[in-house]
Design an enzyme around this catalytic site. Structure first.
Site, short mmCIF file in Angstrom:
data_model
loop_
_atom_site.label_atom_id
_atom_site.label_comp_id
_atom_site.label_asym_id
_atom_site.label_seq_id
_atom_site.Cartn_x
_atom_site.Cartn_y
_atom_site.Cartn_z
N GLU A 1 0.80 -1.22 0.00
CA GLU A 1 0.00 0.00 0.00
C GLU A 1 0.83 1.28 0.00
OE1 GLU A 1 -0.69 -2.72 1.72
OE2 GLU A 1 -2.72 -3.26 1.09
N HIS B 1 -11.00 -4.72 9.98
CA HIS B 1 -11.75 -4.46 8.76
C HIS B 1 -12.96 -3.55 9.01
CE1 HIS B 1 -9.38 -7.74 7.09
NE2 HIS B 1 -9.84 -7.43 5.90
#
Ligand SMILES: Cc1ncc(C[n+]2csc(CCOP(=O)(O)OP(=O)(O)O)c2C)c(N)n1
Lengths: 332, 327
Positions: free
Chosen positions: B60, B129
Site C-alpha cells: 500500500e 476491517h
C-alpha cells in the site's frame, strides 16, 4: 571496520565534458561549505544535511541525464538540485526561507522542488522519494515517452519497505528508473554493517532479477559510465537498475551533528579519496586543462555562490497573508 | 431512469471519466482481472487494458507513492483501497506527499488523485476491517474528504473527485454497495464541498454522513409519527465542512444532534461541535449532542458490534431528550 577502495578506473572523456563535471562538483562543494557558514551565522535554520564527499554521485548520474528526465532526492538534496540545473540563487534563497526560493519559502532544506527542471523533490522521510520516482517512471511507460527517472537515497533507506516494494514493481513493469544508493556507510550513527543483513546492497537487485552494480562513488567518471549504461537500458525499455555507489560523507550527519562517533582513521581514509582533487588530477594528467584553468573555474563558482548569498539575503520574505496559498490546486 | 446498484454507479463514474480523459487510471489490489473486491471495477480492464486498471502487488505505501509520483508527472490516478483500513499502511504517502507536497513545492506540482474504497463497520468483519479513517485523515492538511451514501451521490461525487486537481479521500461504506436507486442517464457532477439537505424540518437539525444517513432516515420516520419534525442533513463534505448549510439550519431549529459512525474521540463530530461553538454559539438553545461510535476496537460478536455504533433507536431517544428540555 571494513574499508573498501575499488580499483582505479580510466575513461575517455573530452575537455568540455571533463570541465563540466569538474565545475558541477566544485559548485556542489562550494555551495555546501557556504551553507555551513550561513547556518552558523543564523541565516538558515532547521535540519541542514550537507553532501560533502558525495559529489561524484550527483554529478556522475545527473549530468548523464537529459533535462526532461526526472530526479527525486532525499533530505540531503541541495547538490542534486544544483546538478539538475536549479540555480544556486533559488536553492540558497529557499534555504533562507525567502519568496524567491525554489519552493517559495514553503519547503526549506529537505523539500527542494523545481517543476521546470523535473526535480520532483527532496523528501524528509527516509525512502519516501523512492515510490515517487517509481511513479514518474510509470508515467513514462503509460505515456510512451522515453523519459528516465533517477532516485537517490542512502544505505539506510535500503532496509526500508518502500525500497523493496518499489524494486519489485519496477522490475515487474519494466519501469525506466535508476535506483541510486549513496552508500556512505552511515545512517546518522548507525553503521551500515550493523543495520543490513546483506552489506553488499547491489546484490539486493538479484532478488528482483534486475541488474545491480557497485561502483566507486568517489570516482565521477566511473559513476558516469555506469549511469550512462543504465540510462540507455532504461530508455530502450530495458527496465530499472540498482546502482550502489560507495562513498562517504565528510561532515556530520547534519549541521547539528558534532560527528564524534566515527573513527578519525576512517574519516582520513576516505578524505584521501576526495572526488574533486581526484578528477582534477586526472584532468591535468590527461592534459585536458591546466591547473590555472581549474583555478579559474573555482573562482567563477565562488563568485556565483557569493552572488547567490547576496540574492538570498536581499530577497523578500513570503507575505504572511499568503500563508494558505499553494495548499490546493485552486491557488495558482 | 435506469436502476443502478451503488457499485455500478461507481464503476460508471470511473468508466466515463476514463473514456473522457486518457490520463485517468485505476490502481490497487485486484482492481484489474478480478474486478475489485466489491466489483467496482468489474471488467473495466477489458475496455481499458491492464495499464489503466493496474493490478498492484500488496504494498500500500509504495503503490500510493507511485500514484503520487505519477500524478506529479501528468496522470490522474484513482487508488482503490481493498479495504480502507489497509491504507493505514499508506498513511505516510497520503499525508506527507499527497497532502503536503503541493504546498511544500510552493505550488509547483498538482496531485490530482482520488483515494477511494470500502470502509466502515460491516457485518462482523472484526476490528481491523471495520475502521473509519475520516478522523485520522481529517488532521492532514491539503486533503479533501468526501463520504458518499447514496447511489446518485456516489456517481456524481466520484466524477467530480476524479476531475478535481487535489487529492481527494473518497469514502464508501461496505454495507452500501448493493443499494439500488434510479439515477439519470445524462451526465451530472456534484460539488465536493456541499452538504445535502435530505429533509427540511423545524424542530431539530440532525447532521450525519455515510451509512448513518440511512439510520437517521429510519429514526426520522419514527419521530414523524410522534409529530417531531426533524431537519436531516447529509454532510457529504467532511473537509472542508459546509458550515454555511449547517449554520443556516441551526439558525432555524436552534438544536443539533450529530450522528456519526467514526469514533467519538477526535472524530469529525468533535470538529463540527467546535466549529458550531466558534461560529454559531449564540443561536443554540441546547448543547449539541453527539452520537458516535464507542472508543473501542469493533468487536467480532454481533450483539456487541451493534452496541458500538449508534442505532436508529439511539437517535430517536437523543432527539426526544433534546426536545424534552424545550421550555
Ligand atoms: C522514516 C524516517 N525515519 C527516521 C528518520 C530520521 N533519519 C533521518 S536521516 C536518517 C539516516 C538515514 O541514513 P541513510 O539512508 O544511510 O542516508 P544518509 O543520511 O547516510 O545520506 C534517519 C534515521 C527519517 N528521516 N525518516
Amino acid at each position: 571496520m571494513v574499508q573498501q577502495q575499488l580499483p582505479p578506473t580510466r575513461y575517455h572523456i573530452d575537455r568540455p565534458e571533463a570541465l563540466a563535471l569538474y565545475r558541477d562538483m566544485v559548485l556542489g562543494r562550494t555551495f555546501e561549505d557556504t551553507c555551513a557558514q550561513m547556518y552558523y551565522r543564523g541565516k538558515m535554520f532547521g535540519f541542514v544535511h550537507l553532501y560533502n564527499g558525495q559529489e561524484a554521485v550527483s554529478t556522475g548520474v545527473i549530468k548523464a541525464l537529459r533535462p526532461d528526465d526526472y530526479v527525486t532526492s532525499t533530505y540531503r538534496d541541495h547538490v542534486h538540485a544544483l546538478s539538475k540545473g536549479v540555480s544556486a540563487r533559488s536553492v540558497m534563497a529557499e534555504l533562507f526561507g525567502k519568496a524567491t526560493g525554489c519552493s517559495k519559502g514553503r519547503g526549506g532544506s529537505m523539500h527542494l522542488f523545481s517543476a521546470e527542471h523535473n526535480l520532483l523533490g527532496g523528501f524528509a522521510f527516509v525512502a519516501e522519494g523512492i515510490p515517487i520516482a517509481t511513479g514518474a517512471g510509470f508515467t513514462a511507460v503509460y505515456k510512451g515517452t522515453d523519459q528516465v527517472s533517477a532516485c537517490f537515497f542512502g544505505d539506510g533507506a535500503t532496509n526500508n519497505g518502500q525500497f523493496f516494494e518499489c524494486l519489485n514493481m519496477a522490475a515487474l513493469w519494466n519501469l525506466p528508473v535508476l535506483y541510486v544508493v549513496e552508500n556512505n556507510l552511515w545512517s546518522i550513527g548507525m553503521y551500515h554493517h550493523r543495520a543490513s543483513s546483506v552489506v553488499e546492497i547491489y546484490k539486493k537487485a538479484d532478488a528482483f532479477g534486475i541488474p545491480g552494480v557497485r561502483v566507486d562513488g568517489m570516482d565521477v567518471l566511473a559513476v558516469r559510465e555506469v549511469a550512462k549504461e543504465a540510462i540507455e537500458r532504461a530508455r530502450a525499455g530495458g527496465g530499472p537498475t540498482l546502482i550502489e555507489c560507495t562513498t562517504y560523507r565528510f561532515r556530520g550527519h547534519s549541521l547539528a551533528d558534532p560527528d564524534e562517533l566515527r573513527d578519525p582513521a576512517e574519516k582520513e581514509f576516505w578524505r584521501k579519496q576526495d572526488p574533486i582533487p581526484r578528477l582534477a588530477a586526472f584532468i591535468r594528467e590527461q592534459e585536458l586543462a591546466t591547473a590555472e584553468e581549474l583555478k579559474a573555474i573555482d573562482q567563477q563558482i565562488r563568485a556565483e555562490i557569493d552572488d547567490a548569498v547576496l540574492f538570498a539575503e536581499e530577497s523578500p520574505e513570503p507575505p504572511l497573508d499568503e500563508l494558505y496559498r499553494f495548499q490546493f490546486a485552486e491557488d495558482e | 431512469m435506469p436502476v443502478k446498484l451503488f457499485y455500478e454507479a461507481l464503476k460508471d463514474a470511473m468508466a466515463e471519466e476514463m473514456r473522457r480523459d486518457p490520463n485517468v487510471y485505476v490502481l490497487g489490489e485486484d482492481v484489474g482481472h478480478y474486478g475489485g473486491s466489491y466489483k467496482a471495477t468489474k471488467d473495466l480492464y477489458k475496455e481499458f487494458g491492464e495499464l489503466r486498471l493496474l493490478d498492484t502487488p500488496i504494498c500500500e505505501n509504495a503503490f500510493t507513492g507511485l500514484a503520487v509520483g505519477s500524478a506529479m508527472t501528468g496522470l490522474r490516478p484513482i487508488i482503490e483501497g481493498m479495504n480502507m483500513g489497509f491504507l493505514l499502511l499508506a498513511f505516510n504517502q497520503i499525508a506527507n506527499n499527497g497532502g503536503m507536497l503541493r504546498y511544500t513545492s510552493g505550488g509547483q506540482f498538482k496531485i490530482p488523485m482520488v483515494v477511494r474504497g470500502p470502509g466502515g463497520v460491516g457485518k462482523q468483519l472484526g476490528a481491523e476491517h471495520s475502521q473509519r479513517l475520516e478522523g485520522y485523515f481529517n488532521n492532514v492538511p491539503g486533503l479533501k474528504i468526501v463520504h458518499t451514501s447514496t447511489v446518485y451521490n456516489a456517481k456524481g461525487l466520484l466524477k467530480a473527485a476524479i476531475r478535481d486537481d487535489n487529492p481527494v479521500m473518497f469514502f464508501e461504506h461496505v454495507l452500501l454497495y448493493n443499494l439500488k436507486e434510479d439515477i439519470p442517464e445524462a451526465e451530472y457532477l456534484l460539488p465536493l464541498d456541499k452538504a445535502e439537505m435530505v429533509k427540511e424540518g423545524r424542530d431539530v437539525t440532525v447532521l450525519t454522513y455515510g451509512r448513518m444517513r440511512h439510520h437517521c432516515s429510519e429514526a426520522l420516520a419514527e419521530l414523524a409519527a410522534r409529530d417531531i419534525d426533524v431537519e436531516l442533513i447529509d454532510l457529504i463534505a467532511l473537509k472542508p465542512l459546509d458550515l454555511e448549510t449547517i449554520g443556516r439550519s441551526l439558525k432555524k431549529t436552534h438544536r443539533v444532534v450529530i450522528v456519526e459512525e467514526d469514533m467519538k474521540s477526535g472524530g469529525v463530530g468533535a470538529e463540527i461541535v467546535a466549529s458550531i461553538d466558534e461560529h454559531y454559539f449564540d443561536y443554540l438553545d441546547a448543547p449539541v449532542v453527539r452520537l458516535a461510535s464507542k472508543d473501542v476496537p469493533v468487536p467480532y460478536n454481533g450483539r456487541m458490534e451493534a452496541t458500538v455504533i449508534p442505532q436508529p433507536h439511539d437517535i430517536v431517544k437523543a432527539v426526544e431528550e433534546m426536545l424534552a428540555l424545550r421550555v
